[in-house]
Design an enzyme around this catalytic site. Structure first.
Site, mmCIF file in Angstrom:
data_model
loop_
_atom_site.group_PDB
_atom_site.id
_atom_site.type_symbol
_atom_site.label_atom_id
_atom_site.label_comp_id
_atom_site.label_asym_id
_atom_site.label_seq_id
_atom_site.Cartn_x
_atom_site.Cartn_y
_atom_site.Cartn_z
ATOM 1 C CB THR A 433 -0.958 0.009 1.213
ATOM 2 O OG1 THR A 433 -1.765 1.194 1.173
ATOM 3 C CG2 THR A 433 -0.206 -0.032 2.532
ATOM 4 C CG HIS A 485 5.255 -11.529 16.943
ATOM 5 N ND1 HIS A 485 6.246 -12.351 16.461
ATOM 6 C CD2 HIS A 485 5.830 -10.839 17.980
ATOM 7 C CE1 HIS A 485 7.352 -12.169 17.153
ATOM 8 N NE2 HIS A 485 7.130 -11.260 18.084
#
Length: 514
Positions: A433, A485
């Protein structure tokens, strides 16, 4: 030897169709690419044209019969003994129909239910965004009647035949399910007499399926391709009989890029200003329903933050080398590929290389499973008036920078026009993006589930940097990598971002694969 006439290859979502109308009967002579029969599916009416010139020798399925994809419908034999007689009959019939049309207005013929398209499993319902035609207004077959807005794309609903809408059953703003009935359509109704009485200077149909636009005659297959690519017919040379434009002629014009329309002049400022809603009162407010696309964007962003253990790591890249390359080759690149050399091509190629080196970043999470992808499909976020959409570039590792730039330009144009297909925005193993085009200096992008990472680009800004012990002003860009994560360790995320930085600061690495 007889030539088989087959039904078109139906899309996966279309199981079967029905024979709507035969435009020829056994014994009639036909020209190549002339319309012979129409197949009606639950989405559109498909034209079947003659694969070669000859005589219709056999009809194997009658009107109203159900047919499968690529089923044999009839056969064409050699010869056209009845050609002159048929043309004479066709001409007399057309003259008679025109006289009848002038004498009395058309009352309408066969009725059809206009249905919403079949939505994919991931889409539950849509909203009727716009009706482009009113009840009783004359329309041509395949002309857009309405737009259905879903949480991913805007789908067009087209007219099943020449005629008019008799009744609208789903007003603008109403919610509709897959294949819901939107309107009742009547063939030949609403202004048919008026159309027949007019002189066909700009566009006319002689009843054979051919259409005349200006001084050009188009075969049905060519007409469809011209509409799909929005071409200027006057710039296409026909190689068919009498200068007739065939499908092959349009294909050559598309490949050569010689039939593009001249860009329309920009709208006047006064017209743009009129679109701004007028507010009244001392403390004005306006309440409007959130679009389905905006609702979905909100839902997915909140879901991503609630389900992913999302962290963001930052770095900065010196864009000097890339900017020098662009400056040196921009004119040559534009001339060679007919597209401008932008920054996104470099970022997509750098990301593709980094994804190969760090497969965890290219993976997806599916429940308790990890899905490793042996390919790189990169989504590129595109901003539109309706909201953010993410079309996907497939197999970016094998794409050239020119292919990437062309794909992004095409995505941007069709996204703003609401023409992107659902399949073009599904899948994707990684997303990029670019908030820098709006002036963003730094941001924290949100992951696009089920992907596990997203790269954020930002504004290029000159800053004083220490280069070999000296202070220099360099064009710098902050990069942000948000990652899940649960899947990606911090070490891999940092090294992935450093790899992109190194590839961009020394673009030769992209060519040498080092």
């Amino acid at each position: 030897m007889a030539t088989e006439i087959k039904a078109p290859t139906f899309p996966e979502s279309v199981a079967e169709g029905s024979v709507a109308a035969w435009h020829k009967k056994p014994g009639d002579s036909v020209e190549r690419d002339e319309l012979i029969v129409e197949i009606e599916t639950d989405k559109v009416v498909l034209e079947v044209v003659a694969p070669e010139a000859g005589t219709l020798s056999e009809v194997l399925v009658e009107e109203g019969d159900t047919v499968q994809s690529e089923q044999v419908l009839g056969r064409i034999g050699a010869g056209s003994a009845k050609g002159g007689e048929q043309k004479k009959e066709k001409s007399e019939k057309a003259d008679a129909q025109k006289s009848e049309a002038k004498a009395a207005p058309a009352t309408g013929g066969k009725s059809h239910e206009v249905k919403a398209p079949t939505f994919p499993e991931s889409i539950q319902e849509g909203t009727v965004a716009t009706w482009h035609k009113k009840v009783g207004e004359a329309v041509k077959r395949d002309e857009v009647l309405a737009d259905i807005e879903t949480d991913k794309v805007v789908l067009e609903v087209v007219a099943p035949a020449d005629g008019a809408i008799a009744e609208i059953k789903a007003e603008e703003g109403s919610q509709v399910a897959s294949e819901a009935v939107l309107a009742i359509f009547t063939e030949g109704a609403g202004g048919a007499a008026t159309m027949a009485d007019e002189t066909p200077a700009a566009s006319a149909d002689d009843g054979s399926g051919d259409e005349k636009i200006g001084d050009k005659i188009l075969a049905p297959a060519a007409r469809k391709m011209v509409a799909e690519h929005d071409l200027d017919v006057s710039k296409i040379d026909g190689t068919g009989k009498g200068g007739r434009i065939l499908k092959e002629d349009v294909q050559r014009a598309v490949q050569a890029g010689t039939a593009k329309k001249t860009a329309a002049p920009a709208a006047a400022p006064k017209q743009a200003a009129s679109a701004v809603p007028a507010f009244e009162g001392e403390r004005p407010e306006k309440r409007v329903p959130m679009s389905r696309l905006r609702q979905t964007i909100a839902k997915r962003l909140v879901q991503a933050q609630q389900t992913a253990a999302m962290l963001t790591t930052y770095n900065e890249v010196d864009m000097g080398a890339v900017m020098d390359l662009r400056s040196q080759y921009k004119d040559t690149f534009l001339k060679a590929h007919d597209v401008k050399l932008g920054f996104m091509g470099f970022f997509v190629k750098a990301a593709s290389e980094a994804l190969k080196r760090f497969p965890d970043v290219n993976a997806s999470i599916d429940g308790t499973d990890i899905v490793y992808h042996g390919y790189q499909d990169i989504g590129v976020a595109v901003s539109t008036d309706r909201g953010l959409v993410v079309p996907v570039l497939r197999d970016t590792d094998s794409m050239k920078i020119a292919d990437v730039e062309k794909g992004i330009v095409d995505f941007g144009k069709r996204a703003r026009d609401g023409k992107l297909g659902i399949d073009e925005m599904q899948g994707g193993t990684f997303t990029i993006t670019n908030g820098g085009i709006f002036g963003s200096l730094m941001s924290t992008p949100i992951i696009n589930p089920p992907q596990t990472a997203i790269l954020g680009m930002h504004k290029i800004q000159e800053r004083p940097m220490a280069v070999k012990g000296k202070v220099e002003i360099r064009p710098m860009m902050y990069l942000a990598l948000s990652y899940d994560h649960r899947m990606i360790d911090g070490k891999d995320a940092v090294q992935f971002l450093v790899t992109i930085k190194e590839l961009l600061e020394d673009p030769a690495r992209l060519l040498l694969d080092v």
